[in-house]
Design an enzyme around this catalytic site. Structure first.
Site, short mmCIF file in Angstrom:
data_model
loop_
_atom_site.label_atom_id
_atom_site.label_comp_id
_atom_site.label_asym_id
_atom_site.label_seq_id
_atom_site.Cartn_x
_atom_site.Cartn_y
_atom_site.Cartn_z
N LEU A 146 36.74 42.52 38.44
CA LEU A 146 36.97 42.89 37.05
C LEU A 146 38.31 43.61 36.98
O LEU A 146 38.71 44.28 37.94
CB LEU A 146 35.88 43.85 36.54
CG LEU A 146 34.46 43.30 36.35
CD1 LEU A 146 33.55 44.41 35.84
CD2 LEU A 146 34.45 42.12 35.38
N ASP A 147 39.00 43.48 35.87
CA ASP A 147 40.25 44.21 35.69
C ASP A 147 40.00 45.70 35.81
O ASP A 147 38.90 46.20 35.48
CB ASP A 147 40.85 43.91 34.32
CG ASP A 147 41.34 42.47 34.19
OD1 ASP A 147 41.52 41.82 35.23
OD2 ASP A 147 41.53 42.01 33.05
N LYS A 148 41.02 46.43 36.23
CA LYS A 148 40.91 47.88 36.41
C LYS A 148 40.37 48.57 35.16
O LYS A 148 39.48 49.43 35.23
CB LYS A 148 42.27 48.46 36.79
CG LYS A 148 42.28 49.98 36.91
CD LYS A 148 43.67 50.50 37.26
CE LYS A 148 43.68 52.03 37.27
NZ LYS A 148 45.02 52.56 37.62
#
Length: 310
Positions: A135-137
């Site tokens: 998942l994106d940060k």
């Protein structure tokens, strides 16, 4: 020193080429170069230097940062499920899934290593031990992790063969007029910056399929239930940016003239993942919408920001 493979045959500025390969903003790539961490053909380089696939580009690991005694440690693992084969967690926004060349900050992987003995032996790369998807940060939500080599192979194959079901809740800026739809723009790395870009179907790019249903319409934004068949880098963000409806809180994929909601994070939450476990059971794991996103929706629904009826 780590050798970096430059993808372009034609000469390109070092900062641009490095941003593309490392998936960084150009300013972050320039910072790495100005810190003296990048060598081109054995010599310290500058951002303007031209490089190509024929150049030998090396990057040194960052120096260990000074420990800040007042720094807030990452939150403990929010475990949704665990058995002998897998661990499922609810990742908070602001936490990287695994380390990157440009960062020394704590990651989800650090927390996983502390919880799962021998995790470094799981998977193809110690730097991504047990990690089968990301998942994106600045996104939050469900992440499944393999605890054994056998589980890693089992889970990874399902993501590769598109046998999982991934559901997200996203708030995008502006009014999405269709009640539901499918976005199929191919995705490729931008030629001009570190972002990904949606391409017309006639151009090159990796296939990417995003389905959506409108949940609510507000005066300045639309709440969506999103289902992705593929898992391209920044897929949801890129697809809605291409439609002129960037994800709320997205500073990378933003459109000039569209007033963003000040969230301090992406309004993108992986709310559910359905997958076959190594024990043969097919399960759905769900993570509730984080309080800060619930609060943002509450504010959007206040009398002066009334929801637009469908």
């Amino acid at each position: 020193m780590k050798t970096i493979e430059i993808l372009s045959i034609e000469p390109k500025r070092l900062d641009i080429a490095l941003a593309e390969v490392l998936e960084l903003s150009r300013s972050k790539a320039q910072k790495i170069i100005s810190d003296g961490r990048v060598l081109v053909n054995g010599s310290e380089a500058n951002a303007h230097e031209l490089v190509s696939s024929a150049s030998k580009v090396e990057i040194a690991e960052p120096k260990a940062p000074m420990i800040d005694p007042n720094a807030k440690p990452p939150a403990p693992l929010n475990i949704l499920y665990e058995d002998a084969d897998v661990l499922v967690v609810n990742k908070p926004a602001g936490l990287l899934v695994h380390p990157t060349t440009a960062s020394t900050e704590p990651t989800l992987l650090d927390l996983l290593r502390a919880h799962i003995p021998g995790l470094d032996a799981v998977g193809d790369d110690k730097a991504r031990a047990g990690i089968v998807h990301r998942l994106d940060k600045l996104a939050s939500g469900v992440v499944i992790v393999a605890k054994t080599p056998e589980a890693f192979t089992h889970l990874k194959a399902q993501f590769a063969q598109r046998l999982t079901d991934k559901r997200y809740t996203a708030l995008v800026m502006g009014n999405v007029t269709d009640d539901s739809g499918t976005i199929t723009f191919p995705i490729a790395r931008s030629q001009s910056n570190a972002r990904m870009a949606a391409r017309p179907s006639s151009q090159e790019g990796k296939d990417a399929i995003t389905h959506f249903d409108v949940l609510h319409r507000y005066a300045s934004a639309t709440l969506l239930d999103v289902h992705i068949e593929t898992g391209r880098t920044h897929q949801i963000r890129v697809h809605f940016f291409a439609l002129g409806r960037p994800v709320a809180g997205d500073e990378l994929y933003n459109i000039r003239g569209i007033k963003q909601i000040p969230l301090g994070r992406l309004f993108l939450h992986a709310r559910a993942l359905t997958i076959d476990l190594p024990n043969g059971e097919r399960k759905t794991f769900e993570a509730p919408l984080p309080p800060e996103l619930e609060l943002a929706l509450t504010k959007l629904a206040e009398p002066h920001l009334q929801r637009v009826s469908r």
